[in-house]
Scaffold this active site. Structure first.
Site, short mmCIF file in Angstrom:
data_model
loop_
_atom_site.label_atom_id
_atom_site.label_comp_id
_atom_site.label_asym_id
_atom_site.label_seq_id
_atom_site.Cartn_x
_atom_site.Cartn_y
_atom_site.Cartn_z
CB SER A 1 -0.87 0.05 1.26
OG SER A 1 -1.49 -1.16 1.50
CG HIS B 1 -2.82 -1.10 -3.74
ND1 HIS B 1 -3.29 0.16 -3.47
CD2 HIS B 1 -2.81 -1.75 -2.53
CE1 HIS B 1 -3.55 0.28 -2.18
NE2 HIS B 1 -3.27 -0.86 -1.60
CD GLU C 1 -4.10 2.68 -6.36
OE1 GLU C 1 -3.83 3.85 -6.59
OE2 GLU C 1 -3.94 2.15 -5.25
CG ASN D 1 -4.26 4.43 0.32
OD1 ASN D 1 -5.41 4.36 0.74
ND2 ASN D 1 -3.43 3.41 0.35
#
Ligand SMILES: NC(=O)c1ccc[n+]([C@@H]2O[C@H](COP(=O)([O-])OP(=O)(O)OC[C@H]3O[C@@H](n4cnc5c(N)ncnc54)[C@H](O)[C@@H]3O)[C@@H](O)[C@H]2O)c1
Length: 300
Positions: A119, A140, A152, A190
């Site tokens: 992450s 991801h 991702e 994120n």
């Protein structure tokens, strides 16, 4: 090398979800974890998840059985050579991941794609541990993997066009939507999500609104399926803090964790994983607002 065979390393929350969805979509999957009990536990979780889908009428008994039969496991990394893609989903620990990719590089040939579900750790750094950094990429997945549609794909500085193309194709074969990102802190999701959560925590911390109203606001006024505070509890407030710190490090002050978030992490209020955060949790569900925290906020 077998074209439709993948390996998943780390059979925790994410690894199990990735293995399940890959097996459901026809891939042979081999599992590895440094803790053999985690592999057995992972297999039980995957079976249960598939059975739940059968009982809801979303999957046939036959497909569930076929999916399970495609999953095997190994006890050492030596059994990985014939997978065209290896997905690492071990704990978010820089040293552990770097060490593992060094080992993978010695066990795999120059054709194997090595993907990380990290992450927050730069893909370029992870790739620098291998002799073929052009084969290393970020993949991801979102939690829970079977439900979340986007994945991702992060290209490191040396990731080749061929690796990117094949990884994109793999994601589409899982019936998921690839989201491109270059190798910047927080990638895309994120980077968008964390400032939103951080601002929600700031709003509560400075007393502008309450925990429940902030979450209700996001749901009823922004049409989100859950509020940012309940989401941070689910992610883990310690994890939220960690990701914000990584973002702050690379992108600056605007990602600095809210003081209330820092206090909560110091106090061990991690959320769902320990039962207490912005809410009190039981069996993965928020039960009620954490009134002790609200009292503390009023005292400030
Ligand atoms: N949980 C999430 O919401 C989420 C979402 C997206 C990405 N991620 C990322 O996915 C990765 C895995 O997260 P998780 O929540 O599934 O973790 P987890 O703690 O549930 O599982 C990690 C597993 O890795 C195993 N492991 C640890 N070191 C190992 C090693 N050296 N070799 C082999 N196995 C090893 C552990 O035994 C454990 O079973 C992390 O990089 C995390 O940042 C997590």
């Amino acid at each position: 090398m077998i074209e439709n065979k993948i390996a998943v390393i780390g059979t925790g929350t994410m690894g199990c979800g990735i293995a399940q969805i890959a097996a459901q979509n026809g891939f042979q999957v081999v599992l590895y974890d440094s803790d053999p009990e985690k592999i057995q536990g992972g297999l039980v979780t995957i079976k249960k998840n598939l059975e739940r889908l059968v009982s809801k009428g979303e999957l046939s008994q036959e497909s569930a059985r076929a999916s399970i039969s495609r999953i095997s496991h190994i006890d050492t990394l030596e059994g990985l050579q014939d997978s065209f893609l290896i997905i690492e989903a071990i704990i978010e620990d820089r040293e552990e991941k770097n060490k593992l990719f060094k080992q993978l590089s010695t066990h795999c040939g120059g054709q194997t794609i090595l993907a990380s579900n990290t992450s927050s750790i730069p893909i370029t750094e992870i790739a620098s541990n291998t002799s073929h950094p052009e084969n290393v990429i970020g993949l991801h997945f979102m939690n829970p993997v079977p439900l979340m549609h986007g994945v991702e794909i992060i290209r490191g500085l040396k990731t080749s066009e061929d690796t990117y193309y094949k990884t994109q194709k793999f994601v589409r074969n899982l019936l998921k939507e690839p989201i491109y990102s270059s190798d910047r802190a927080g990638f895309v999701i994120n980077r968008m999500l964390m400032p939103f959560i951080n601002e929600a925590i700031t709003i509560v911390g400075e007393g502008t609104s309450t925990i429940e109203d902030v979450d209700k606001g996001a749901m009823h006024c922004l049409n989100h399926s859950m509020g940012p505070l309940v989401l941070s509890d689910l992610i883990g407030n310690d994890t939220t803090h960690h990701i914000l710190s990584v973002l702050e490090n690379e992108l600056g002050e605007r990602f600095k964790p809210a003081p209330l978030l820092t206090r909560m992490v110091e106090a061990g209020l991690y959320g769902n994983k320990c039962g207490v955060g912005f809410y009190l949790w039981k069996q993965n569900k928020p039960q009620k607002v954490n009134h002790d925290l609200e009292r503390y906020l009023k005292m400030e």
